[in-house]
Design a protein around this motif. Sequence first.
Motif, PDB file in Angstrom:
ATOM      1  N   PHE A  87       1.010  -0.988  -0.193  1.00  0.00           N
ATOM      2  CA  PHE A  87       0.210   0.192   0.099  1.00  0.00           C
ATOM      3  C   PHE A  87       1.089   1.481   0.246  1.00  0.00           C
ATOM      4  O   PHE A  87       1.749   1.022   0.492  1.00  0.00           O
ATOM      5  N   HIS A  88       0.543   2.111  -0.659  1.00  0.00           N
ATOM      6  CA  HIS A  88       1.019   3.894  -1.010  1.00  0.00           C
ATOM      7  C   HIS A  88      -0.055   4.309  -0.821  1.00  0.00           C
ATOM      8  O   HIS A  88      -1.473   4.378  -1.383  1.00  0.00           O
ATOM      9  N   CYS A 123       5.039   9.945   1.258  1.00  0.00           N
ATOM     10  CA  CYS A 123       4.020   8.455   1.005  1.00  0.00           C
ATOM     11  C   CYS A 123       3.706   8.776   2.591  1.00  0.00           C
ATOM     12  O   CYS A 123       4.471   8.366   2.993  1.00  0.00           O
ATOM     13  N   ILE A 125       2.214   6.636   4.043  1.00  0.00           N
ATOM     14  CA  ILE A 125       2.686   4.981   5.104  1.00  0.00           C
ATOM     15  C   ILE A 125       4.213   5.106   5.090  1.00  0.00           C
ATOM     16  O   ILE A 125       5.098   4.825   6.248  1.00  0.00           O
ATOM     17  N   HIS A 126       5.008   5.640   3.832  1.00  0.00           N
ATOM     18  CA  HIS A 126       6.774   5.707   4.486  1.00  0.00           C
ATOM     19  C   HIS A 126       7.175   6.890   3.613  1.00  0.00           C
ATOM     20  O   HIS A 126       7.190   7.393   2.884  1.00  0.00           O
ATOM     21  N   MET A 129       9.677   7.680   1.139  1.00  0.00           N
ATOM     22  CA  MET A 129       9.401   8.300  -0.365  1.00  0.00           C
ATOM     23  C   MET A 129       8.344  10.024  -0.650  1.00  0.00           C
ATOM     24  O   MET A 129       7.726  10.120   0.030  1.00  0.00           O
TER      25      MET A 129
HETATM   26 CU   LIG Z   1       4.796   3.307   0.075  1.00  0.00          CU
END
Ligand SMILES: [Cu+2]
Length: 139
Positions: A87-88, A123, A125-126, A129
């Motif tokens: 997921f992103h 991102c 989530i991350h 990124m």
């Molecule tokens: Cu991501």
Amino acid sequence: MEILSTLFFSINGIMRKTLNLALSAIVVISVVSLLSCSSGNNGGNGMITSNNFTIYKVDISNFAFSPQTLSIQIGDKVVWTNTANDFHRVVWNNGTFSSSQNLDIFQTYEVFLTTSGTFPYHCGIHSSMTGSITVNPAS
Ligand SMILES: [Cu+2]
């Protein structure tokens, strides 16, 4: 029971192989369409779809946005496609535009950029990124 679990794991293996094949096909198609776009008179990876705006594509894979930076004209559209099995989520650093939902594999997020300026995003989530879109005013 042992037969059942063996059956389950072989079906699981077949599904993984099918998914990998599908992924490979999509990557090939994406590369081909990028190549055919860049041979057009617009250059870059922009695709002219009307007289009024250009659509740019950003690929999300290998925990990175590609291309990481874009320079577009005001009113153009950018489409992000998650081609990774993670997921992103596209989140604008300063909230100028609405963020995406969590994107599952093959899901897209698109936005018309109607304000000029440079807009970094990451991102959700991350956090490692990152990417940025520069929107140039009408000339
Ligand atoms: Cu991501």
